[in-house]
Each structure stands twice: as structure tokens, then as C-alpha cells.
Design an enzyme around this catalytic site. Sequence first.
Site, PDB file in Angstrom:
ATOM      1  N   GLU A 250      -1.180  14.165  -1.833  1.00  0.00           N
ATOM      2  CA  GLU A 250      -1.769  15.184  -0.963  1.00  0.00           C
ATOM      3  C   GLU A 250      -1.504  16.624  -1.396  1.00  0.00           C
ATOM      4  O   GLU A 250      -0.841  17.388  -0.667  1.00  0.00           O
ATOM      5  CB  GLU A 250      -1.299  14.973   0.480  1.00  0.00           C
ATOM      6  CG  GLU A 250      -1.674  13.619   1.041  1.00  0.00           C
ATOM      7  CD  GLU A 250      -1.378  13.474   2.525  1.00  0.00           C
ATOM      8  OE1 GLU A 250      -0.720  14.358   3.098  1.00  0.00           O
ATOM      9  OE2 GLU A 250      -1.812  12.473   3.118  1.00  0.00           O
TER      10      GLU A 250
ATOM     11  N   TYR B  48      -6.556   9.857   8.230  1.00  0.00           N
ATOM     12  CA  TYR B  48      -5.965   9.736   9.560  1.00  0.00           C
ATOM     13  C   TYR B  48      -6.935  10.037  10.693  1.00  0.00           C
ATOM     14  O   TYR B  48      -6.891   9.407  11.728  1.00  0.00           O
ATOM     15  CB  TYR B  48      -4.741  10.659   9.691  1.00  0.00           C
ATOM     16  CG  TYR B  48      -3.547  10.134   8.913  1.00  0.00           C
ATOM     17  CD1 TYR B  48      -2.672   9.220   9.483  1.00  0.00           C
ATOM     18  CD2 TYR B  48      -3.323  10.533   7.600  1.00  0.00           C
ATOM     19  CE1 TYR B  48      -1.598   8.708   8.772  1.00  0.00           C
ATOM     20  CE2 TYR B  48      -2.244  10.021   6.880  1.00  0.00           C
ATOM     21  CZ  TYR B  48      -1.387   9.109   7.477  1.00  0.00           C
ATOM     22  OH  TYR B  48      -0.328   8.591   6.774  1.00  0.00           O
TER      23      TYR B  48
ATOM     24  N   GLU C  59      -3.083   5.562   2.560  1.00  0.00           N
ATOM     25  CA  GLU C  59      -2.394   5.837   3.815  1.00  0.00           C
ATOM     26  C   GLU C  59      -3.408   5.796   4.940  1.00  0.00           C
ATOM     27  O   GLU C  59      -4.504   6.342   4.815  1.00  0.00           O
ATOM     28  CB  GLU C  59      -1.758   7.245   3.842  1.00  0.00           C
ATOM     29  CG  GLU C  59      -0.443   7.346   3.128  1.00  0.00           C
ATOM     30  CD  GLU C  59       0.173   8.734   3.245  1.00  0.00           C
ATOM     31  OE1 GLU C  59       0.047   9.368   4.313  1.00  0.00           O
ATOM     32  OE2 GLU C  59       0.769   9.177   2.253  1.00  0.00           O
TER      33      GLU C  59
HETATM   34  C1  BGC Z   1       1.802  12.184   4.316  1.00  0.00           C
HETATM   35  C2  BGC Z   1       2.954  11.382   4.890  1.00  0.00           C
HETATM   36  C3  BGC Z   1       3.041  11.640   6.381  1.00  0.00           C
HETATM   37  C4  BGC Z   1       1.756  11.153   7.023  1.00  0.00           C
HETATM   38  C5  BGC Z   1       1.706  11.257   8.535  1.00  0.00           C
HETATM   39  C6  BGC Z   1       0.584  12.223   5.185  1.00  0.00           C
HETATM   40  O1  BGC Z   1       0.143  13.548   5.229  1.00  0.00           O
HETATM   41  O2  BGC Z   1       1.526  11.761   3.013  1.00  0.00           O
HETATM   42  O3  BGC Z   1       4.109  11.725   4.201  1.00  0.00           O
HETATM   43  O4  BGC Z   1       4.167  11.071   6.952  1.00  0.00           O
HETATM   44  O5  BGC Z   1       0.680  11.881   6.515  1.00  0.00           O
HETATM   45  O6  BGC Z   1       1.767  12.582   8.949  1.00  0.00           O
END
Ligand code: BGC
Length: 471
Positions: free
Chosen positions: A168, A312, A378
Site C-alpha cells: 500500500e 475494504y 487483504e
Molecule cells: C493495511 C493493514 C491494516 C488494514 C486494516 C491495510 O491498509 O495493509 O496493515 O491493518 O488495512 O486497516
Amino acid sequence: MASLKFPESFAWGASTAAYQIEGGWDADGKGLNLWDTFTHQGGDRVFKNQTGDVACGSYTLWEEDLKCIKQLGLTHYRFSLSWSRLLPDGTTGFINQKGVDYYNKLINELLAINVTPLVTLYHFDLPQALEDQGGWYSGKTIEVFEQYAKFCYSTFGDRVKMWITINEPHIMAKLGYEKGIIAPGNGEPGFGGYRSAHNMIKAHAKAWHAYNNFFKEKQKGAVSIALDSDWAEPLDPNSMDDKEACERYLKFRLNWFAEPIYIDGDYPAVMKSEISRKSKEEGLMTSRLSEFTDEEKKMVKGTADFFCLNYYTTRKIKPLHIKQGGPSFDSDMGAEQIKDPEWPEAGVEWLAVVPWGLRKLLAYIKDTFGDPDIYITENGFAQSEPPVLQDTHRWGYFQETLAEVWKAITQDGVKVKGYFAWSLLDNFEWISGFSVRFGLFHVDHNQPNLPRTPYFSAIEYAKIVKGNELI
Ligand code: BGC
């Protein structure tokens, strides 16, 4: 819901990062990194001034992590190397053998239980010694990163076949160097984000070439970079202004990195024109966004063997006009992000749960960046304090998200090759400390042995991994 079968050899993983889980901040010769410094400075920048000094204790409790991985039945595990644990001052001038031993054990034991490691070289934790010499503002960090990458390939590359250079860069540039909210904490609005990102992109490209030129033939692995992005929709789909702002939002976020790396070695046209126009208005002789030379463009273009996406959430976008104050990234981008109040929130204010946004983003990546193989490196949902072990609502979000991934693969033809849940463990969530819990496993940070206990989500995720299908 009928069972949704995933393609054969789909990678099922979970992700972590060194600073967030390892602890052992000064153990066995590890050097300081900028998160050690940032958290030790206090000043209420981190929730209750918590630190990653102990975190999940994975530096000593790594076998407990392996038990969690085994319990989930994962095919892949993504973790990061602590640069300053391996090279205390960031350079190969001194190698900390104890750090090498630690990762060797971890990698060997993962392979022994048939789990493929996906290794990130650098996840937010720049060695402090490099920060002291200018960090990502200095061209020297590019050279040192290349050396570090070569060191990692030659030390672990006989067994590690999947690499991520940088996690990131957008978050580091924007929150670390533009706004100064996260380490190193000295924001330079309108300048810092662009300058640091420019060097991170070059460092990534050099590390990719180093692998390609000197290691790939023998080690037969692949190298990428993990890019984070929200999906974005115009607030009013019928408004031309909202549509344009929405396009700008994606260009200033994902495309900032993905266009140079996957398309042509250069920044999106709209970033170049907007930042240059504003810079002129501010009376500057050159644009605040640096240019790549022709040689650099050639060097940067095509430097990823697969696409790593951290997803996310989603936002609705309308134009933003900032008239006061000095230059800033937000003013350059000119896009305001709106969180639809209808969307549920998962444990933390910014995380609106929008599973369909992932499907749209995957299709966008397929169409925009040459239909690459994509790993979702992620994705996850948090719980705030106090977390409940029976996290059925959270598992619901995972299910809905995996259903969208399945649709992306089977209906949109996106080449999604794997899904990594963030995160294996409840860990040090940067400025939120331990108050925000993303783990599949609960970690009791109040007990000295930091016990790991599966959430309901972990038990259900294991079933999906086992059957390679969403039931
Ligand atoms: C990051 C993680 C973080 C996750 C949740 C991402 O931006 O790579 O290290 O814990 O999001 O916030």
C-alpha cells in the site's frame, strides 16, 4: 444459497504484517523502525499510546500462529519481513543472523504443512536509520531497497516463490507523508505524498527488475506490489460533475500506482494536468508532481507479475472545491468521499461494508490493467471493543463478499486467483492500537501468553477453505 464452487487451485489465505504481530521490537539485535519511534514518542497519536512492542508476540509465539493457520487449513499465508530485524540499519552492511533464522524457521514450517508463503518485503516499517537519512524523500532509499530485496531473494527465494515488494504505497504516501497521521508523522500537504510515492514506485520497479534479471530463471517465482483501493460511484449517477469527480478519485488512488506499473510507466493524465495547473496558480516553476524521465518510464512499466488488491470499502463521490489553505492532495484531487449511511459499518468508522464494490473494482482492474491474474491480498471486517467470539454478523460480511468474488470469477471472467482475509490475528491496528480487531483469531493481549482463540468466522472460513466452495 446454493453452493458456489471456486476454481481448482484457488489460493485461500490470511494476511499479517511484521510490526502488527511480531513484537520483539528490540529482541536479538533488531534495529529500530519508524513505527518503533512513532509509538515510543507517545503524544496520543495512537489509541491510548499503545505500541507494537509486544503485539501478538509472534516473534516467539510463531508456532501458535502456525496452529491457527493449520486450523484454518489455509493453502497460503501472507506475512511481511521486518526489514530492520534482518538488516538493523536497513543496509546489507550488517546482517542480523537471528532475524534470518526466525524467518527461515517460519518459512520452512509453513512449507512443511503445505502452506505457500506470500512474502511482503516492506509493510509500513521503514528502518529508522534510513528515515534519518531522508527516508522516502531520498533517492538513496531506492538503492538500499533494491539491495534489501536482492538480499531477501537470495536468502529465502529458494523457498519463497511469491513476493510483494511494498504494501500500500498509497496509504503510506497519503497518511504518512501528506497528512502525517501515521509514521513517520511529518506531513507535507501537497508535496510529501507525491515525493515519497515517486521514490516508492521506483524502488518497487528496481526490486522487480532485480528479481527478473538475477533470480527468476533459477527460482521461478513472481513479484508484485500490493495496491489498496476503494471502489467509487458518483453520488448522483446522472451528474456529469459527480461522474468526473468519481473518475478523478480512482485515478488519484489506484491508478496513481497502477498506471505507471501496469500500463505505461507514467502517472494518469488527469493527475499530471491538475497538479501542474494548480502548481502554476500557486506560483511554482514546476509541478508538485515529479515527472518520470523516459528511461524511468521504461524501467517502471510492466513491473508486476500479478495484481495484488487490498479492498475494504466503497465511497460515493462528488466534486470538492477547497478554496482556502495551501496546496493539498485533496484539493488536487477535487473529490469528496461520502459514506452512504445505509451501508453497515464494521467495527471502525471508515469501514462501510459494501461487498458489491469489490466485484465492480475487480471488473475495473480487469478492463483497465490488461486482465491480470488478481490476488485479493487483504479484505476484512473489524470488531470494536469488546469483541464477541460469536461474530456471526462479521461472518455474514465475509460470505457476502466471497459471493461477489465468485460472481466476478464466474460471471465477469475476472482472473481472481486467491483471497486473503485480513487478518489471521487480532493485531496492532496502527493508530487504532488494539481497539480495532480484524482477526480471524481473537488474541487476548491482557494475558502474558497472548492466547489465540478462533472466532466463529475462523471456524466457518475453515469450512470454505476445505471444500473450496461457499456454502
Ligand atoms: C493495511 C493493514 C491494516 C488494514 C486494516 C491495510 O491498509 O495493509 O496493515 O491493518 O488495512 O486497516
